[in-house]
Design a protein around this motif. Sequence first.
Motif, PDB file in Angstrom:
ATOM      1  N   ALA A 164      -5.728   0.039  -5.976  1.00  0.00           N
ATOM      2  CA  ALA A 164      -5.066  -1.260  -5.995  1.00  0.00           C
ATOM      3  C   ALA A 164      -4.384  -1.464  -4.648  1.00  0.00           C
ATOM      4  CB  ALA A 164      -4.057  -1.336  -7.139  1.00  0.00           C
ATOM      5  N   VAL A 165      -3.989  -2.696  -4.386  1.00  0.00           N
ATOM      6  CA  VAL A 165      -3.296  -3.029  -3.139  1.00  0.00           C
ATOM      7  C   VAL A 165      -1.993  -3.729  -3.491  1.00  0.00           C
ATOM      8  CG1 VAL A 165      -3.375  -4.370  -0.999  1.00  0.00           C
ATOM      9  CG2 VAL A 165      -5.437  -3.218  -1.814  1.00  0.00           C
ATOM     10  N   ALA A 166      -0.899  -3.242  -2.907  1.00  0.00           N
ATOM     11  CA  ALA A 166       0.411  -3.854  -3.092  1.00  0.00           C
ATOM     12  C   ALA A 166       0.945  -4.294  -1.732  1.00  0.00           C
ATOM     13  CB  ALA A 166       1.373  -2.866  -3.742  1.00  0.00           C
ATOM     14  N   THR A 167       1.357  -5.539  -1.627  1.00  0.00           N
ATOM     15  CA  THR A 167       1.928  -6.046  -0.379  1.00  0.00           C
ATOM     16  C   THR A 167       3.431  -5.805  -0.386  1.00  0.00           C
ATOM     17  OG1 THR A 167       0.214  -7.746  -0.203  1.00  0.00           O
ATOM     18  CG2 THR A 167       2.221  -8.070   1.076  1.00  0.00           C
ATOM     19  N   VAL A 168       3.910  -5.104   0.626  1.00  0.00           N
ATOM     20  CA  VAL A 168       5.330  -4.760   0.694  1.00  0.00           C
ATOM     21  C   VAL A 168       5.897  -5.191   2.052  1.00  0.00           C
ATOM     22  CG1 VAL A 168       5.048  -2.809  -0.869  1.00  0.00           C
ATOM     23  CG2 VAL A 168       4.868  -2.438   1.581  1.00  0.00           C
ATOM     24  N   LYS A 169       7.204  -5.428   2.068  1.00  0.00           N
ATOM     25  CA  LYS A 169       7.880  -5.767   3.315  1.00  0.00           C
ATOM     26  C   LYS A 169       8.084  -4.516   4.156  1.00  0.00           C
ATOM     27  CE  LYS A 169      10.331  -9.701   1.288  1.00  0.00           C
ATOM     28  NZ  LYS A 169      11.669 -10.299   0.969  1.00  0.00           N
ATOM     29  N   ALA A 170       7.944  -4.661   5.472  1.00  0.00           N
ATOM     30  CA  ALA A 170       8.078  -3.497   6.346  1.00  0.00           C
ATOM     31  C   ALA A 170       8.450  -3.934   7.752  1.00  0.00           C
ATOM     32  CB  ALA A 170       6.777  -2.691   6.375  1.00  0.00           C
ATOM     33  N   ASN A 171       9.134  -3.053   8.446  1.00  0.00           N
ATOM     34  CA  ASN A 171       9.421  -3.252   9.855  1.00  0.00           C
ATOM     35  C   ASN A 171       8.216  -2.767  10.653  1.00  0.00           C
ATOM     36  OD1 ASN A 171      10.300  -3.250  12.492  1.00  0.00           O
ATOM     37  ND2 ASN A 171      12.216  -2.159  12.090  1.00  0.00           N
ATOM     38  N   LEU A 172       7.501  -3.690  11.263  1.00  0.00           N
ATOM     39  CA  LEU A 172       6.259  -3.366  11.967  1.00  0.00           C
ATOM     40  C   LEU A 172       6.437  -3.373  13.484  1.00  0.00           C
ATOM     41  CD1 LEU A 172       3.760  -5.511   9.822  1.00  0.00           C
ATOM     42  CD2 LEU A 172       4.469  -3.138   9.479  1.00  0.00           C
ATOM     43  N   SER A 173       7.670  -3.368  13.958  1.00  0.00           N
ATOM     44  CA  SER A 173       7.913  -3.453  15.395  1.00  0.00           C
ATOM     45  C   SER A 173       7.359  -2.250  16.151  1.00  0.00           C
ATOM     46  CB  SER A 173       9.409  -3.596  15.668  1.00  0.00           C
ATOM     47  OG  SER A 173      10.134  -2.485  15.137  1.00  0.00           O
ATOM     48  N   SER A 174       7.268  -1.091  15.478  1.00  0.00           N
ATOM     49  CA  SER A 174       6.765   0.105  16.152  1.00  0.00           C
ATOM     50  C   SER A 174       5.285   0.015  16.463  1.00  0.00           C
ATOM     51  CB  SER A 174       7.037   1.345  15.288  1.00  0.00           C
ATOM     52  OG  SER A 174       6.308   1.277  14.072  1.00  0.00           O
ATOM     53  N   VAL A 175       4.572  -0.905  15.815  1.00  0.00           N
ATOM     54  CA  VAL A 175       3.131  -1.069  16.057  1.00  0.00           C
ATOM     55  C   VAL A 175       2.823  -2.469  16.582  1.00  0.00           C
ATOM     56  CG1 VAL A 175       2.321   0.709  14.458  1.00  0.00           C
ATOM     57  CG2 VAL A 175       2.850  -1.572  13.585  1.00  0.00           C
ATOM     58  N   GLY A 176       3.820  -3.092  17.182  1.00  0.00           N
ATOM     59  CA  GLY A 176       3.605  -4.390  17.811  1.00  0.00           C
ATOM     60  C   GLY A 176       3.684  -5.565  16.876  1.00  0.00           C
ATOM     61  N   GLY A 177       4.212  -5.364  15.684  1.00  0.00           N
ATOM     62  CA  GLY A 177       4.328  -6.441  14.726  1.00  0.00           C
ATOM     63  C   GLY A 177       5.760  -6.911  14.570  1.00  0.00           C
ATOM     64  N   PRO A 178       5.990  -7.818  13.637  1.00  0.00           N
ATOM     65  CA  PRO A 178       7.337  -8.356  13.442  1.00  0.00           C
ATOM     66  C   PRO A 178       8.269  -7.361  12.752  1.00  0.00           C
ATOM     67  CG  PRO A 178       5.823  -9.257  11.817  1.00  0.00           C
ATOM     68  CD  PRO A 178       4.994  -8.465  12.776  1.00  0.00           C
ATOM     69  N   THR A 179       9.544  -7.538  12.977  1.00  0.00           N
ATOM     70  CA  THR A 179      10.534  -6.688  12.318  1.00  0.00           C
ATOM     71  C   THR A 179      10.514  -6.909  10.815  1.00  0.00           C
ATOM     72  OG1 THR A 179      11.922  -6.770  14.284  1.00  0.00           O
ATOM     73  CG2 THR A 179      12.985  -6.085  12.229  1.00  0.00           C
ATOM     74  N   HIS A 180      10.349  -8.167  10.419  1.00  0.00           N
ATOM     75  CA  HIS A 180      10.303  -8.505   8.993  1.00  0.00           C
ATOM     76  C   HIS A 180       8.857  -8.883   8.625  1.00  0.00           C
ATOM     77  CE1 HIS A 180      14.666  -8.372   8.866  1.00  0.00           C
ATOM     78  NE2 HIS A 180      14.692  -9.148   9.944  1.00  0.00           N
ATOM     79  N   GLY A 181       7.991  -7.904   8.659  1.00  0.00           N
ATOM     80  CA  GLY A 181       6.582  -8.132   8.373  1.00  0.00           C
ATOM     81  C   GLY A 181       6.201  -7.671   6.977  1.00  0.00           C
ATOM     82  N   THR A 182       4.925  -7.778   6.679  1.00  0.00           N
ATOM     83  CA  THR A 182       4.381  -7.282   5.411  1.00  0.00           C
ATOM     84  C   THR A 182       3.154  -6.438   5.689  1.00  0.00           C
ATOM     85  OG1 THR A 182       3.090  -9.313   5.117  1.00  0.00           O
ATOM     86  CG2 THR A 182       5.230  -9.201   4.003  1.00  0.00           C
ATOM     87  N   VAL A 183       2.937  -5.435   4.853  1.00  0.00           N
ATOM     88  CA  VAL A 183       1.821  -4.518   5.034  1.00  0.00           C
ATOM     89  C   VAL A 183       1.227  -4.198   3.676  1.00  0.00           C
ATOM     90  CG1 VAL A 183       3.312  -2.465   4.941  1.00  0.00           C
ATOM     91  CG2 VAL A 183       1.106  -2.326   6.097  1.00  0.00           C
ATOM     92  N   ASN A 184      -0.064  -3.923   3.630  1.00  0.00           N
ATOM     93  CA  ASN A 184      -0.737  -3.543   2.394  1.00  0.00           C
ATOM     94  C   ASN A 184      -0.575  -2.046   2.145  1.00  0.00           C
ATOM     95  OD1 ASN A 184      -1.652  -6.107   1.801  1.00  0.00           O
ATOM     96  ND2 ASN A 184      -3.642  -5.819   2.792  1.00  0.00           N
ATOM     97  N   ASP A 185       0.059  -1.726   1.034  1.00  0.00           N
ATOM     98  CA  ASP A 185       0.165  -0.343   0.573  1.00  0.00           C
ATOM     99  C   ASP A 185      -1.007  -0.086  -0.364  1.00  0.00           C
ATOM    100  OD1 ASP A 185       0.994   2.181  -0.165  1.00  0.00           O
ATOM    101  OD2 ASP A 185       2.530   1.464  -1.562  1.00  0.00           O
ATOM    102  N   ASN A 186      -1.841   0.894  -0.052  1.00  0.00           N
ATOM    103  CA  ASN A 186      -2.989   1.216  -0.904  1.00  0.00           C
ATOM    104  C   ASN A 186      -2.566   2.214  -1.970  1.00  0.00           C
ATOM    105  OD1 ASN A 186      -6.009   0.438   0.593  1.00  0.00           O
ATOM    106  ND2 ASN A 186      -4.094   0.043   1.650  1.00  0.00           N
ATOM    107  N   VAL A 187      -2.885   1.895  -3.220  1.00  0.00           N
ATOM    108  CA  VAL A 187      -2.425   2.662  -4.372  1.00  0.00           C
ATOM    109  C   VAL A 187      -3.626   3.250  -5.103  1.00  0.00           C
ATOM    110  CG1 VAL A 187      -1.072   2.600  -6.499  1.00  0.00           C
ATOM    111  CG2 VAL A 187      -0.493   1.064  -4.594  1.00  0.00           C
ATOM    112  N   ILE A 188      -3.547   4.518  -5.461  1.00  0.00           N
ATOM    113  CA  ILE A 188      -4.522   5.146  -6.360  1.00  0.00           C
ATOM    114  C   ILE A 188      -3.837   5.399  -7.694  1.00  0.00           C
ATOM    115  CG2 ILE A 188      -6.039   7.135  -6.763  1.00  0.00           C
ATOM    116  CD1 ILE A 188      -6.118   7.559  -3.740  1.00  0.00           C
ATOM    117  N   GLN A 189      -4.511   5.038  -8.775  1.00  0.00           N
ATOM    118  CA  GLN A 189      -4.004   5.338 -10.111  1.00  0.00           C
ATOM    119  C   GLN A 189      -5.053   6.104 -10.899  1.00  0.00           C
ATOM    120  OE1 GLN A 189      -2.837   1.595 -11.943  1.00  0.00           O
ATOM    121  NE2 GLN A 189      -0.765   1.746 -11.106  1.00  0.00           N
TER     122      GLN A 189
END
Length: 489
Positions: A164-189
């Motif tokens: 599954a894929v969960a969209t979560v808020k994240a600080n992406l400044s370390s990889v050239g993205g926004p401080t208040h960005g979103t990233v896909n967390d990949n989930v295995i169940q």
Amino acid sequence: MISSRLSSALGALLVAGALAAGVPASAYSMAAAMRFHSQVFRPAAVSFGGDPDHTSGDILLTPRNGYQRRVNFWRGPEIVDSAGQLVWFHPLPGGELANNLEVQQYQRKPVLTWWQGSGSGGHAEDVIMDRNYHTVAIVRAGNGYQADTHEFQITPQNTALICAVATVKANLSSVGGPTHGTVNDNVIQEIDIRTGQVLWSWHSLGHIPLAASYTRPAGSQPWDYFHLNSIQQLPGGNLLISARNTWAVYEINKHRGGIVWTLGGKRSRFKVGGLAKFEWQHDARLQGNSLSLFDDASDGPEQQEPQSSAKVLILNLHSMTAVLAHRYVHSPSVVAVSQGNAQTLPNHNLFIGWGSAPEFSEYTVNGHQIFTGTLALGVESYRAFRFPWSGQPTTPPDMANVPGSNGTVDIYASWNGATQVAAWRVLGGPTPQTLVALNSGTPRSGFETQIQLHNQPQYFEVQALDAHGHVLGTSGPHRDRAPAATAGA
């Protein structure tokens, strides 16, 4: 509105681009859909070239419209035989599509499994169907997630491994993205199929760093930094997974959730040299020390190798090296910008689905391409598999009768999903209660068999016969008139 001249020019550019990528010319000329008299559905058509291996079973596909253009066919899981003839088709409701049709074992019996849904944020579930084409279980993600299209594996413990894929808020400044960005967390169940209980779960965030990705955040869309696309339970219980956007394959410790080793990408534990390297890969499978995968080598904007391929690598866990044992390429060359799989068959041949390219093909151990199957241009199948399959539907056979000239009538007989039919017998008479055999049994000819009669009784029915002449099923009587469902007329 686009003018007809501009539309034609765009079409010519599309064809030229696809030919440059190695799409066979047959993909342009073939009909997109199969049509039948006795069935109203129109599954995607398949064209075969070469000498198919007739011993490894049927071919399982989930055709859908690709990125190139819209094509008129019905979507749903589809099985064709080694001659390209339809075996079974399961039409889906409008707006839904299927992925990942294969044969697995559930409760020690062979079953068909696939993912089915309406896309991002909509209905999504994994389906298990028995040889009678009855749905025996539906698996859904737990804890508020939606089952992702990429993987559905049944374990020997009758549990399901899904993603599954969960969209979560994240600080992406370390990889050239926004401080208040979103990233896909990949989930295995891991889910108990009978109860639906979530038994175990794993998240890519917390185990795989953002810096491992070969992509970068762009715009306001959630960043797909990982892109999980395959899960395999290994004999000891650990999991093998593949992540497209980190160019890496991982072994996960099932008990602790930690990474045992990483193959490929920026933090590989293995030394990977030469053609053993891979990029944007899919469908990693480990058998002993032999690992197979589909190497897309491209994500569209970027292309790391001249063509996509399937690769078999030999892993040495002592020296931590990965060397190329075999590389399988398509002729003509193909670049798949997404999807794809490589299946090792029981006879050690390799069967490859070419993902976003409209092909699937089979190779001997020494790399000889023994045949290629082609879908129409604009049609793709996420994966393609070969499995032996025996089906016996509980629905009756279907038939259509089309009047001919000079008192003749053409009978069309089919039975969606029946694999034991050897011949068709036609019965006819003045009433449904007085039907008698009009032929001894016409050999089955593909999915739909045509039988011409030189008399025209008031009522007809067809009987499906096995190789010993036993009746497997009867259509029931039809009146002497052309049916409404004559899609192939």
